[in-house]
Design a protein around this motif. Structure first.
Motif, PDB file in Angstrom:
ATOM      1  N   ASP A 105      47.737  15.993 -69.382  1.00  0.00           N
ATOM      2  CA  ASP A 105      47.724  14.827 -70.275  1.00  0.00           C
ATOM      3  C   ASP A 105      47.025  15.151 -71.599  1.00  0.00           C
ATOM      4  OD1 ASP A 105      49.061  13.338 -68.395  1.00  0.00           O
ATOM      5  OD2 ASP A 105      47.250  12.389 -67.581  1.00  0.00           O
ATOM      6  N   LYS A 152      44.152  18.062 -57.942  1.00  0.00           N
ATOM      7  CA  LYS A 152      45.187  17.187 -58.518  1.00  0.00           C
ATOM      8  C   LYS A 152      44.692  16.549 -59.807  1.00  0.00           C
ATOM      9  CE  LYS A 152      47.898  13.064 -57.368  1.00  0.00           C
ATOM     10  NZ  LYS A 152      48.210  12.063 -56.303  1.00  0.00           N
ATOM     11  N   HIS A 155      46.381  17.155 -63.678  1.00  0.00           N
ATOM     12  CA  HIS A 155      46.973  16.057 -64.447  1.00  0.00           C
ATOM     13  C   HIS A 155      46.149  15.717 -65.681  1.00  0.00           C
ATOM     14  CE1 HIS A 155      50.385  15.043 -61.882  1.00  0.00           C
ATOM     15  NE2 HIS A 155      49.609  15.305 -60.837  1.00  0.00           N
ATOM     16  N   GLU A 174      51.708  20.019 -57.016  1.00  0.00           N
ATOM     17  CA  GLU A 174      50.452  19.750 -57.743  1.00  0.00           C
ATOM     18  C   GLU A 174      49.410  20.842 -57.531  1.00  0.00           C
ATOM     19  OE1 GLU A 174      49.884  15.770 -56.094  1.00  0.00           O
ATOM     20  OE2 GLU A 174      50.367  14.940 -58.066  1.00  0.00           O
TER      21      GLU A 174
END
Length: 252
Positions: free
Chosen positions: A80, A72, A76, A95
């Protein structure tokens, strides 16, 4: 005068079997005490063994949760970092997948090569993946990262008769070859291995079997389905490890 003395006869003399009976009772008592001690020791050992098994099982569950957390975090962080560079990618609801839309890679219908004008963006994606995967030994929690190619539902008859299956696979291969040839050594993806020492990255193709837009009505719908997904799978216990866990549970 004759004196008669009344002799005192002991109990043991009066009951010659009493001594044997008392000895038996004493022996049985000793045996009972010894058996109790042995039972207590066995119960303590069994309790300790159960606690050890429960601890081992808890540790295995914690490792799985940790691996899921690492996956996860990787997804992310990558999303980002890419968005900060103006590269819009999406993370799947469960995810597990980083999805790269077609407008980033520019796959035309029936085409699998990444055009020169899209190579820079593709290389940035590879650089970011290398950065987030290599951090804190995260690769040790992963099993395989699949570069998955996808097509729209338009029938394609090329690829030596392999059609959309071949087309989707070659799209994944094209991205992997670009990364392998042009990424600098500090961002080398081919050299990353999992805990078993196997290469972490692999490629696969799904043709049009996993369309994001099932009912394709517009050119945008077709273009949306022409994409690359990066799927992260975590390291899980082997079948032998699962059998061990099951045996432990059955014994509890």
């Amino acid at each position: 005068m004759r004196v008669f003395r009344t002799g005192q006869v002991s109990v043991d003399e009066e009951n010659p079997y009493w001594m044997s009976f008392s000895d038996i009772l004493s022996g049985l008592l000793i045996l009972f005490v010894l058996a109790s001690v042995v039972l207590m020791v066995e119960l303590m050992e069994a309790k300790q063994e159960l606690e050890n098994k429960q601890q081992a099982f808890t540790q295995e569950l914690e490792m799985l949760h940790m691996a899921e957390g690492v996956r996860k975090t990787i997804l992310h962080e990558a999303a980002d970092l890419l968005r900060k560079r103006g590269i819009q990618v999406t993370v799947s609801e469960n995810e597990t997948v980083l999805s790269i839309p077609n407008d980033i890679l520019g796959f035309d219908s029936a085409a699998f090569n990444i055009s020169p004008q899209f190579e820079g963006t593709a290389l940035q994606i590879g650089e970011v993946l290398a950065e987030v995967i290599n951090k804190d030994n995260r690769e040790q929690f992963l099993d395989t990262i699949f570069i998955e190619g996808h097509t729209d539902s338009k029938n394609f008859y090329g690829m030596l008769g392999k059609g959309n299956w071949g087309l989707s696979t070659f799209r994944a291969i094209s991205l992997w070859e670009l990364w392998s040839k042009l990424l600098p050594s500090e961002h080398d993806l081919a050299g990353i291995t999992n805990k078993e020492g196997n290469p972490l990255f692999s490629v696969s193709g799904y043709a049009a079997t996993r369309r994001m837009v099932v009912e394709e009505l517009t050119e945008d719908d077709f273009r949306t389905n022409r994409r690359i997904d990066i799927r992260f799978t975590i390291r899980r216990p082997t079948s032998a490890e699962y059998e061990t866990v099951r045996s432990r549970l059955e014994m509890q």
